[in-house]
Structure formats: C-alpha cells, structure tokens
Motif scaffolding. Structure first.
Motif, PDB file in Angstrom:
ATOM      1  N   UNK A 138      -0.906   9.119  -9.204  1.00  0.00           N
ATOM      2  CA  UNK A 138      -1.200   8.450  -7.968  1.00  0.00           C
ATOM      3  C   UNK A 138      -2.602   8.780  -7.591  1.00  0.00           C
ATOM      4  N   UNK A 139      -3.296   7.628  -7.415  1.00  0.00           N
ATOM      5  CA  UNK A 139      -4.641   7.878  -7.337  1.00  0.00           C
ATOM      6  C   UNK A 139      -5.128   8.605  -6.130  1.00  0.00           C
ATOM      7  N   UNK A 140      -4.320   8.555  -4.964  1.00  0.00           N
ATOM      8  CA  UNK A 140      -4.606   9.333  -3.689  1.00  0.00           C
ATOM      9  C   UNK A 140      -4.310  10.843  -3.652  1.00  0.00           C
ATOM     10  N   UNK A 141      -3.382  11.211  -4.438  1.00  0.00           N
ATOM     11  CA  UNK A 141      -2.736  12.504  -4.360  1.00  0.00           C
ATOM     12  C   UNK A 141      -2.981  13.239  -5.891  1.00  0.00           C
ATOM     13  N   UNK A 189      -1.488  -3.161 -10.604  1.00  0.00           N
ATOM     14  CA  UNK A 189      -1.380  -1.739 -10.159  1.00  0.00           C
ATOM     15  C   UNK A 189      -2.648  -1.370  -9.352  1.00  0.00           C
ATOM     16  N   UNK A 190      -2.416  -1.016  -8.350  1.00  0.00           N
ATOM     17  CA  UNK A 190      -3.753  -0.562  -7.354  1.00  0.00           C
ATOM     18  C   UNK A 190      -3.638   0.915  -6.795  1.00  0.00           C
ATOM     19  N   UNK A 191      -2.589   1.396  -6.884  1.00  0.00           N
ATOM     20  CA  UNK A 191      -2.309   2.849  -6.476  1.00  0.00           C
ATOM     21  C   UNK A 191      -2.074   3.979  -7.444  1.00  0.00           C
ATOM     22  N   UNK A 192      -2.104   3.460  -8.668  1.00  0.00           N
ATOM     23  CA  UNK A 192      -1.699   4.378  -9.816  1.00  0.00           C
ATOM     24  C   UNK A 192      -2.725   4.337 -10.894  1.00  0.00           C
ATOM     25  N   UNK A 193      -2.843   5.092 -11.713  1.00  0.00           N
ATOM     26  CA  UNK A 193      -3.536   4.820 -12.897  1.00  0.00           C
ATOM     27  C   UNK A 193      -3.097   5.532 -14.183  1.00  0.00           C
ATOM     28  N   UNK A 194      -3.026   4.986 -15.399  1.00  0.00           N
ATOM     29  CA  UNK A 194      -2.206   5.284 -16.506  1.00  0.00           C
ATOM     30  C   UNK A 194      -2.943   6.281 -17.229  1.00  0.00           C
ATOM     31  N   UNK A 195      -2.494   7.431 -17.817  1.00  0.00           N
ATOM     32  CA  UNK A 195      -3.041   8.442 -18.472  1.00  0.00           C
ATOM     33  C   UNK A 195      -2.639   8.421 -19.971  1.00  0.00           C
ATOM     34  N   UNK A 196      -3.041   9.349 -20.795  1.00  0.00           N
ATOM     35  CA  UNK A 196      -2.256   9.324 -22.168  1.00  0.00           C
ATOM     36  C   UNK A 196      -1.072   9.737 -22.075  1.00  0.00           C
ATOM     37  N   UNK A 206       0.870  -1.362   0.114  1.00  0.00           N
ATOM     38  CA  UNK A 206      -0.057  -0.036   0.060  1.00  0.00           C
ATOM     39  C   UNK A 206       0.875   1.245  -0.030  1.00  0.00           C
ATOM     40  N   UNK A 207       2.195   0.944  -0.285  1.00  0.00           N
ATOM     41  CA  UNK A 207       3.188   2.157  -0.305  1.00  0.00           C
ATOM     42  C   UNK A 207       3.369   2.369  -1.885  1.00  0.00           C
ATOM     43  N   UNK A 208       2.754   3.853  -2.307  1.00  0.00           N
ATOM     44  CA  UNK A 208       2.797   4.190  -3.615  1.00  0.00           C
ATOM     45  C   UNK A 208       4.349   4.422  -4.201  1.00  0.00           C
ATOM     46  N   UNK A 209       5.340   4.586  -3.255  1.00  0.00           N
ATOM     47  CA  UNK A 209       6.661   4.740  -3.884  1.00  0.00           C
ATOM     48  C   UNK A 209       7.123   3.517  -4.272  1.00  0.00           C
ATOM     49  N   UNK A 210       6.728   2.310  -3.437  1.00  0.00           N
ATOM     50  CA  UNK A 210       7.304   0.955  -3.625  1.00  0.00           C
ATOM     51  C   UNK A 210       6.631   0.599  -4.842  1.00  0.00           C
ATOM     52  N   UNK A 211       5.226   0.687  -5.255  1.00  0.00           N
ATOM     53  CA  UNK A 211       4.448   0.450  -6.273  1.00  0.00           C
ATOM     54  C   UNK A 211       4.964   1.009  -7.474  1.00  0.00           C
ATOM     55  N   UNK A 212       5.565   2.334  -7.494  1.00  0.00           N
ATOM     56  CA  UNK A 212       6.264   2.940  -8.481  1.00  0.00           C
ATOM     57  C   UNK A 212       7.502   2.152  -9.082  1.00  0.00           C
ATOM     58  N   UNK A 213       8.209   1.701  -8.051  1.00  0.00           N
ATOM     59  CA  UNK A 213       9.419   0.810  -8.257  1.00  0.00           C
ATOM     60  C   UNK A 213       8.915  -0.524  -9.180  1.00  0.00           C
TER      61      UNK A 213
END
Length: 205
Positions: free
Chosen positions: A163-166, A136-143, A71-78
C-alpha cells in the motif's frame, strides 16, 4: 532482486524444466505487459510460456471490477483480487488453463495446471498490467516472495504488493483456489507465517 533470486533457486529445485524456466522468468520480470502483448506461464515452474493478447471487450471486464473508483485501500485490494480472478478466466480460455485446480501436487494427472510459481508470476504480470492502464492507484506490485525454503515447510511462492500510503505489504495469492476465483490478499507477514484460507481445498494438504 535478492528475494527474486531465492524464488528462482526454489524454482530450480522443483521444476523439471529448469533452464527454460529461469530464462523465461527473468524475461517476464523485465518486460512491461500490455494488452497487445504479454507473456503468461503454466505447466509448473513456468515450463510453458504463451504470448497472448487481450482485446477491448475482454479488458472491459477487468475495468468493471474497479467500479466505482475509490480512495479506500481496503476496497481497492478487493477489486484487485476480483480482477485477478477475471484475468485468470480470460487467459485460461486462451491457453487452456480454465480447469486449473487449487494447489499443485494432487493435480499432476490434469493437463495445463499451474503451480505456485506460475500463479505468482502471472499475478505479478496482471498487477503490472493493471498499474500500466491506471486501474491500481493505491498499491504497487513488488517482486514475488517465497516462504518455507525447505527449512520450515515446503516452499510456496506468491505475488506481493504494498500500500503506497503506509508501505504495508500484502500477499496476492491465486494458488489456494481453482482458476477464476478471486485471489487471496492478506498481510504479507500473516501469509509468511504459513497462512492458508480456512475454506481452501489446500487446507489439509
């Protein structure tokens, strides 16, 4: 969609296969990628498109990069960065782009290279694939987004997610290094300012 249009205009100015590329980029952006069928670009400006499949064993390599679940967005980005690199190897073996080199302009003599448009389109597809299968749970792709537009530097395009939360945006750029190296993920505004990693082969180009 407006920024996607700008990217297509840039692609039309830089690709030798403009008509096919614009049609293909539109098609790829409107399809939902799945393991039993997805389209990938290569050859520069999406000049070549290949429809491929990813088997269970190959996909397990991608899933492994998301362990442990977080549930750590930094780790999910990695994890996302690592997964893009894994998918580049899997796809590269299927379409002949395993030897793709960092950058674009110094690589025209090598076969089956990817420019930043190919990289951005494929990385966006990979993120949609990861989202579709719940990795991917904490982020969402864009164009994808483009910087430069010839006014303040040569145009360069990247995949983008937030990042979905921010709501904070990040560039997900797989162009800076050779095929299979984890993608570079940095805040979008930093990327937009002209960022290139210090150890990238493209640093002095």
């Amino acid at each position: 969609m407006r920024l996607l249009l700008f990217s297509v205009i840039y692609l039309s100015l830089t690709s030798l296969n403009t008509a096919a590329a614009i049609s293909d980029i539109s098609k790829i952006y409107h399809e939902v990628p799945a393991l039993d069928g997805l389209d990938v670009c290569f050859g520069g400006g999406c000049a070549e498109v290949r429809h491929i499949f990813i088997n269970t064993q190959e996909w397990s390599q991608v899933v492994t990069t998301f362990a442990p679940k977080t549930d750590d967005a930094v780790l999910e980005r990695q994890q996302i960065a690592d997964a893009v690199g894994v998918l580049e190897v899997i796809v590269g073996a299927k379409v002949g782009t395993l030897a793709d080199r960092a950058g674009t302009f110094n690589n025209s003599k090598f076969p089956n290279q990817l420019d930043c448009n190919d990289e951005a389109i494929n990385t966006t597809t990979y993120m949609h694939l990861m989202q579709h299968y719940g990795l991917i749970k904490l982020h969402e792709a864009e164009d994808m987004r483009t910087r430069g537009f010839f006014f303040n530097g040569w145009p360069h395009t990247t995949a983008v997610m937030h990042e979905k939360a921010t709501g904070k945006r990040f560039a997900v750029d797989s162009w800076f290094y050779d095929n299979g190296v984890p993608a570079t993920i940095v805040p979008f505004e930093l990327w937009k300012s002209g960022y290139t990693p210090a150890d990238s082969p493209m640093r002095n180009h």
